[in-house]
Design an enzyme around this catalytic site. Structure first.
Site, PDB file in Angstrom:
ATOM      1  CB  SER A 120      -0.842   0.047   1.273  1.00 15.40           C
ATOM      2  OG  SER A 120      -1.638  -1.084   1.393  1.00 15.40           O
ATOM      3  CG  HIS A 141      -2.102  -0.374  -4.158  1.00 20.16           C
ATOM      4  ND1 HIS A 141      -2.502   0.916  -3.906  1.00 20.16           N
ATOM      5  CD2 HIS A 141      -2.384  -1.082  -3.044  1.00 20.16           C
ATOM      6  CE1 HIS A 141      -3.005   0.975  -2.687  1.00 20.16           C
ATOM      7  NE2 HIS A 141      -2.938  -0.212  -2.145  1.00 20.16           N
ATOM      8  CD  GLU A 153      -3.003   3.993  -6.238  1.00 22.13           C
ATOM      9  OE1 GLU A 153      -3.022   5.219  -6.277  1.00 22.13           O
ATOM     10  OE2 GLU A 153      -2.624   3.371  -5.236  1.00 22.13           O
ATOM     11  CG  ASN A 191      -3.528   3.694   0.637  1.00 20.71           C
ATOM     12  OD1 ASN A 191      -4.720   3.784   0.918  1.00 20.71           O
ATOM     13  ND2 ASN A 191      -2.960   2.562   0.315  1.00 20.71           N
TER      14      ASN A 191
HETATM   15  N1  LIG Z   1      -6.165  -4.092   3.794  1.00 18.97           N
HETATM   16  C1  LIG Z   1      -6.256  -3.249   2.781  1.00 18.97           C
HETATM   17  O1  LIG Z   1      -7.231  -2.475   2.701  1.00 18.97           O
HETATM   18  C2  LIG Z   1      -5.209  -3.217   1.721  1.00 18.97           C
HETATM   19  C3  LIG Z   1      -5.485  -2.595   0.492  1.00 18.97           C
HETATM   20  C4  LIG Z   1      -4.520  -2.599  -0.505  1.00 18.97           C
HETATM   21  C5  LIG Z   1      -3.283  -3.201  -0.276  1.00 18.97           C
HETATM   22  N2  LIG Z   1      -3.032  -3.797   0.943  1.00 18.97           N
HETATM   23  C6  LIG Z   1      -1.719  -4.419   1.140  1.00 18.97           C
HETATM   24  O2  LIG Z   1      -1.840  -5.812   0.939  1.00 18.97           O
HETATM   25  C7  LIG Z   1      -0.901  -6.500   1.769  1.00 18.97           C
HETATM   26  C8  LIG Z   1      -1.654  -7.504   2.623  1.00 18.97           C
HETATM   27  O3  LIG Z   1      -2.635  -6.841   3.406  1.00 18.97           O
HETATM   28  P1  LIG Z   1      -3.883  -7.622   4.014  1.00 18.97           P
HETATM   29  O4  LIG Z   1      -4.886  -6.586   4.376  1.00 18.97           O
HETATM   30  O5  LIG Z   1      -4.259  -8.741   3.128  1.00 18.97           O
HETATM   31  O6  LIG Z   1      -3.240  -8.216   5.365  1.00 18.97           O
HETATM   32  P2  LIG Z   1      -3.683  -9.518   6.166  1.00 18.97           P
HETATM   33  O7  LIG Z   1      -3.127  -9.336   7.540  1.00 18.97           O
HETATM   34  O8  LIG Z   1      -5.130  -9.809   5.987  1.00 18.97           O
HETATM   35  O9  LIG Z   1      -2.892 -10.703   5.412  1.00 18.97           O
HETATM   36  C9  LIG Z   1      -1.501 -10.782   5.366  1.00 18.97           C
HETATM   37  C10 LIG Z   1      -1.134 -12.251   5.161  1.00 18.97           C
HETATM   38  O10 LIG Z   1       0.269 -12.337   4.917  1.00 18.97           O
HETATM   39  C11 LIG Z   1       0.716 -13.516   5.511  1.00 18.97           C
HETATM   40  N3  LIG Z   1       2.161 -13.497   5.678  1.00 18.97           N
HETATM   41  C12 LIG Z   1       2.903 -12.829   6.582  1.00 18.97           C
HETATM   42  N4  LIG Z   1       4.219 -13.140   6.427  1.00 18.97           N
HETATM   43  C13 LIG Z   1       4.282 -14.013   5.384  1.00 18.97           C
HETATM   44  C14 LIG Z   1       5.346 -14.710   4.745  1.00 18.97           C
HETATM   45  N5  LIG Z   1       6.606 -14.563   5.146  1.00 18.97           N
HETATM   46  N6  LIG Z   1       5.048 -15.539   3.731  1.00 18.97           N
HETATM   47  C15 LIG Z   1       3.768 -15.713   3.320  1.00 18.97           C
HETATM   48  N7  LIG Z   1       2.716 -15.072   3.884  1.00 18.97           N
HETATM   49  C16 LIG Z   1       2.983 -14.254   4.910  1.00 18.97           C
HETATM   50  C17 LIG Z   1      -0.032 -13.576   6.827  1.00 18.97           C
HETATM   51  O11 LIG Z   1       0.003 -14.887   7.378  1.00 18.97           O
HETATM   52  C18 LIG Z   1      -1.424 -13.121   6.410  1.00 18.97           C
HETATM   53  O12 LIG Z   1      -2.238 -14.220   6.044  1.00 18.97           O
HETATM   54  C19 LIG Z   1      -0.162  -5.420   2.547  1.00 18.97           C
HETATM   55  O13 LIG Z   1       1.019  -5.081   1.862  1.00 18.97           O
HETATM   56  C20 LIG Z   1      -1.140  -4.268   2.535  1.00 18.97           C
HETATM   57  O14 LIG Z   1      -0.537  -3.016   2.687  1.00 18.97           O
HETATM   58  C21 LIG Z   1      -3.974  -3.832   1.931  1.00 18.97           C
END
Ligand SMILES: NC(=O)c1ccc[n+]([C@@H]2O[C@H](COP(=O)([O-])OP(=O)(O)OC[C@H]3O[C@@H](n4cnc5c(N)ncnc54)[C@H](O)[C@@H]3O)[C@@H](O)[C@H]2O)c1
Length: 292
Positions: A120, A141, A153, A191
């Site tokens: 993000s 993204h 994005e 963001n």
């Molecule tokens: N939540 C949002 O609104 C949003 C929107 C756009 C982008 N993002 C980005 O997407 C990414 C994930 O966010 P999310 O909301 O899905 O988080 P989340 O906490 O729901 O999921 C993250 C996952 O990553 C896994 N993980 C952690 N370390 C790992 C590793 N070494 N190998 C494999 N898996 C691993 C965790 O076990 C978890 O299941 C982040 O970079 C976040 O910034 C989030």
């Protein structure tokens, strides 16, 4: 560069699951990996449940759901992603975590495979520089929830080549989503604008200007936002919100991006929002209840 047929996904959380969901529906084979078999199973079960809801509401046919689910398989370890043409990293928003993943993953991948991150906020150029393929590295993204939100994005690092950019654009188009291009600056476009607003809403709560309910109602009815900023923060995940504010604060060296201490406190408490059952609202009962 060969055609993209198989998508590998690292992280089976909210975003990884959502990306798998839309990719499988668009006809791609999907391999999904997370740190433990249980997390992958939970992730795939969530995708199945979300698609079943689409069927129930008439947005999807049952056979389409079945075919899409059959295209998704678990990668029990990172080597299971070796056959992917495009790997999208959607793990926790922590630069050290992402760097470690790329270091393990790159030697396993086809040299021609594209490596993308769903970060993000973190610099694409910096992440790319830690890999063996900065030319084939890009930010893709997605917005949350992925099946609903139309925007993606695309963020090129300084070295991202045209073939990688064009192939990523083609993938986004195949998903029937709209791509916007952002330069590689902290938190990109959406963001950079959205998170300071959410952080300000948390300051508004912290300073006692209004309650959780008052702030969310004010922004819904007074600014015509579909959901209040605190509800949205819970939806994004408060750990993710904090990480983005820290990237903005560090990356732009401007005190206007200082994360609100109350956000830090909620994250330290493990009150990470909807995914943890509690954030600015408590989701453990029948209806969400404000925590302040
Ligand atoms: N939540 C949002 O609104 C949003 C929107 C756009 C982008 N993002 C980005 O997407 C990414 C994930 O966010 P999310 O909301 O899905 O988080 P989340 O906490 O729901 O999921 C993250 C996952 O990553 C896994 N993980 C952690 N370390 C790992 C590793 N070494 N190998 C494999 N898996 C691993 C965790 O076990 C978890 O299941 C982040 O970079 C976040 O910034 C989030």
């Amino acid at each position: 560069m060969s055609k993209i047929e198989t998508i590998g996904i690292v992280g089976a959380g909210q975003m990884g699951g959502g990306i798998a969901h839309v990719s499988a529906l668009a006809g791609y084979k999907v391999l999904i990996y997370d740190v433990g078999a249980e997390r992958i199973e939970t992730g795939i079960a969530t995708i199945s449940g979300n698609m079943a809801r689409q069927v129930a509401s008439g947005k999807l046919e049952e056979q389409v759901r079945k075919d899409a689910m059959a295209r998704i398989s678990a990668a029990p370890d990172m080597a299971g992603l070796a056959g992917a043409d495009l790997v999208i990293e959607a793990a926790t928003e922590d630069e050290a975590v992402k760097r470690k993943i790329f270091a393990q993953l790159c030697p396993l991948l086809n040299p021609e495979a594209i490596l993308a991150t769903n970060t993000s906020s973190i610099s694409i150029t910096r992440l790319a520089s830690t890999t063996d393929r900065p030319e084939r590295f890009i930010g893709i993204h997605f917005m949350n929830p992925v099946p609903v939100m139309k925007l993606v994005e695309l963020v090129r690092g300084i070295a991202t080549d045209d073939r990688t950019f064009e192939a990523s654009k083609g993938y986004v188009a195949q998903l029937d989503k709209t791509a916007t291009v952002s330069e590689d600056f902290p938190a990109f476009i959406v963001n950079r604008i959205l998170l300071p607003m959410i952080n300000e809403a948390i300051y508004t709560l912290y300073e006692g200007v209004g309650s959780v309910e008052a702030i969310d109602t004010a922004m819904k009815l007074g600014a015509n936002h579909p959901m209040g900023p605190l509800q949205l923060a819970d939806f994004i995940g408060l750990d993710t919100c904090l990480s983005i504010m820290q990237v903005l604060h560090d990356g732009l060296s401007d005190s206007k991006y200082r994360p609100c201490p109350l956000l830090v406190k909620y994250v330290e408490a493990g009150w990470l929002g909807r995914k943890a059952g509690r954030g600015f609202y408590d989701y453990r009962g029948e209806h969400p209840v404000p925590t302040r």
